[in-house]
Design a protein around this motif. Structure first.
Motif, PDB file in Angstrom:
ATOM      1  N   GLU A 109       0.846  -1.200   0.000  1.00  0.00           N
ATOM      2  CA  GLU A 109       0.000   0.000   0.000  1.00  0.00           C
ATOM      3  C   GLU A 109       0.885   1.255   0.000  1.00  0.00           C
ATOM      4  N   SER A 110       1.937   1.214   0.828  1.00  0.00           N
ATOM      5  CA  SER A 110       2.836   2.364   0.925  1.00  0.00           C
ATOM      6  C   SER A 110       3.643   2.539  -0.355  1.00  0.00           C
ATOM      7  N   ILE A 111       4.006   1.428  -0.982  1.00  0.00           N
ATOM      8  CA  ILE A 111       4.762   1.492  -2.246  1.00  0.00           C
ATOM      9  C   ILE A 111       3.933   2.259  -3.288  1.00  0.00           C
ATOM     10  N   GLU A 112       2.655   1.923  -3.364  1.00  0.00           N
ATOM     11  CA  GLU A 112       1.798   2.612  -4.346  1.00  0.00           C
ATOM     12  C   GLU A 112       1.783   4.107  -4.063  1.00  0.00           C
ATOM     13  N   TYR A 113       1.812   4.445  -2.793  1.00  0.00           N
ATOM     14  CA  TYR A 113       1.759   5.843  -2.377  1.00  0.00           C
ATOM     15  C   TYR A 113       3.037   6.580  -2.768  1.00  0.00           C
ATOM     16  N   ILE A 114       4.204   5.952  -2.467  1.00  0.00           N
ATOM     17  CA  ILE A 114       5.449   6.702  -2.736  1.00  0.00           C
ATOM     18  C   ILE A 114       5.744   6.779  -4.231  1.00  0.00           C
ATOM     19  N   LYS A 115       5.034   5.973  -5.011  1.00  0.00           N
ATOM     20  CA  LYS A 115       5.221   6.063  -6.466  1.00  0.00           C
ATOM     21  C   LYS A 115       4.770   7.428  -7.010  1.00  0.00           C
ATOM     22  N   GLN A 116       4.040   8.180  -6.178  1.00  0.00           N
ATOM     23  CA  GLN A 116       3.646   9.539  -6.595  1.00  0.00           C
ATOM     24  C   GLN A 116       4.842  10.485  -6.599  1.00  0.00           C
ATOM     25  N   VAL A 117       5.902  10.107  -5.858  1.00  0.00           N
ATOM     26  CA  VAL A 117       7.112  10.944  -5.834  1.00  0.00           C
ATOM     27  C   VAL A 117       7.973  10.533  -7.030  1.00  0.00           C
ATOM     28  N   LYS A 118       8.649  11.518  -7.642  1.00  0.00           N
ATOM     29  CA  LYS A 118       9.427  11.211  -8.850  1.00  0.00           C
ATOM     30  C   LYS A 118      10.719  10.464  -8.492  1.00  0.00           C
TER      31      LYS A 118
END
Ligand code: IMP
Length: 419
Positions: free
Chosen positions: A187-196
């Protein structure tokens, strides 16, 4: 480059935040969420674990470098906290594709390893730092760049299964639910994918070529360095100056200044030798007045006198060009202040750091100086500081041979004297 010269918690975050206005890019180069960088301004306290301390300034770019290890779960939390206080992260925060990922099982290995060591435990923050760097140097680690590869899930499962076997081999009792931990992680991985995610070494070197100025922000302190710290009671990264080159991909000859941060006294959190540690009322007083509790774990920090032998060791290893003294205000009110200038080591007087600092072989030798009574927390100019505090500063500078250019007299951004 901004580095801590003691056992961490010197106040690097505050100084990075203060100096950020004169720079374009702020980059963390090692460590992970074992760090807790505290920034105070406008009456609010902010604690950062992975994100560089320039994040609160507009138009500055913050990069998590390749030498950092990232726990996506903690990272997500940090981002959410920043968003909640209105920090816009768009085009301001990048992550190196080469930074390694802390898996939930890395944290479990940390715990199992510490439990198995009993009284010899390192006193780790249990954030999975050591096991993640083990996988990095063992060439088994997973990196941020892997998240966009097709075989990412297979790689995750392979490493997770290997870790589960390793955890069993410690033969200690720890409870965990791997499904829940993995779900939370994804879940957190999907979230940090918003960062470049960027090729950070290329970004830094192009930026330098275009005249941009970079702060390399260290975490922990030189005495926790994997090579030059009090091994094995250290962290698992290169916290010293060389770590900024490997952790960012910036060559040593591109580094102009090395700013070394130290407290007017010494603290240490976790286990390991600490020659000038105080076990008396003065130690308790410093702990209380200085609010010496870990920003990441909340653990009380051990407190002691300033150790110039250890400080000079760090200054030499790092090639420090300027010093910043922190928390002189905490010592206000002490009649006498001691400062360690030598060790008696196996019966001989020495002024360098020996192989081991274990107390059975080593006794600190002190000089005594007069303290200062005045409240210095509102002082804006060096000339207005009490004479005895200025004597303390001169004594340190003369002994270590490097000038003190920043004097912090309180936790707030504004309580900083630039000399
Ligand atoms: P680890 O890096 O969490 O495994 O911890 C190893 C040692 O470094 C322990 O003694 C920790 O208390 C110490 N340590 C790790 N990070 C920090 C920090 O940011 N400040 C102070 N001590 C730290």
């Amino acid at each position: 480059m901004i580095l801590g010269l003691q056992w961490g918690d010197e106040g690097k975050g505050k100084i990075v935040d203060v100096l950020t206005r004169d720079y374009d890019i702020i980059a963390r180069f090692q460590g992970g969420p074992n760090a807790g960088h505290t920034l105070i301004f406008d009456g609010t306290k902010h604690v950062l674990h992975t994100i560089p301390s320039g994040i609160f300034h507009d138009k500055k770019i913050n990069v998590v470098g390749n030498g950092v290890v990232i726990d996506p779960v903690i990272f997500k939390n940090e981002i959410e906290k920043l968003k909640a206080v209105g920090v816009d992260l768009k085009n301001k925060l990048f992550i190196s594709k080469k930074a390694h990922l802390i898996l939930p099982t890395h944290r479990l290995i940390d715990k199992a390893s510490e439990l198995s060591k009993g009284t010899k435990k390192i006193g780790s923050t249990l954030k999975g730092i050591g096991p993640t760097y083990m996988d990095k140097t063992g060439r088994n680690g997973l990196r941020v760049g892997d998240l966009s590869e097709d075989d990412w899930m297979i790689k995750y499962d392979n490493l997770k299964n290997k870790h589960l076997n390793l955890i069993r081999s410690f033969n200690v009792d720890i409870d965990f639910d791997i499904e829940e931990l993995s779900n939370n992680f994804f879940e957190s991985i999907e979230y940090i994918k918003q960062v470049k995610f960027i090729d950070s070494e290329h970004f830094f070197n192009e930026s330098l070529k275009n005249g941009k100025k970079i702060i390399a922000e260290g975490a922990q302190g030189s005495l926790l360095d994997i090579d030059f710290g009090t091994y094995p009671y250290v962290t698992s990264s290169t916290t010293t100056a060389a770590g900024a080159s490997t952790g960012l991909g910036i060559a040593p000859n591109k580094i102009d200044d090395v700013i070394g941060i130290f407290k007017a006294y010494t603290t240490r959190v976790g286990s390991g030798p600490f020659p000038t540690e105080l076990f008396d009322d003065i130690g308790n007083r410093i702990s209380k007045v200085g609010n010496e509790f870990g920003a990441t774990t909340g653990r009380p920090r051990r407190c002691g006198w300033l150790d110039l032998v250890a400080l000079r060791h760090s200054i030499i290893i790092n090639g420090v060009t300027k010093l910043a003294i922190m928390k002189g205000d905490v010592l206000s009110g002490l009649k006498k202040i001691k400062i360690c200038t030598k060790y008696r080591y196996k019966g001989e007087l020495i002024d360098y750091l020996p192989y081991s600092l274990e107390s059975k072989n080593l006794e600190p030798i002190y000089e005594e100086m007069s303290g200062w009574d005045d409240d210095i927390t509102a002082i804006k100019n060096m000339e207005d500081l009490p004479k005895t505090f200025l004597n303390y500063i001169s004594f340190i500078q003369d002994w270590v041979g490097v000038q003190i250019k920043i004097i912090s007299v309180g936790p707030d951004r504004k309580q900083t004297i630039i000399v």
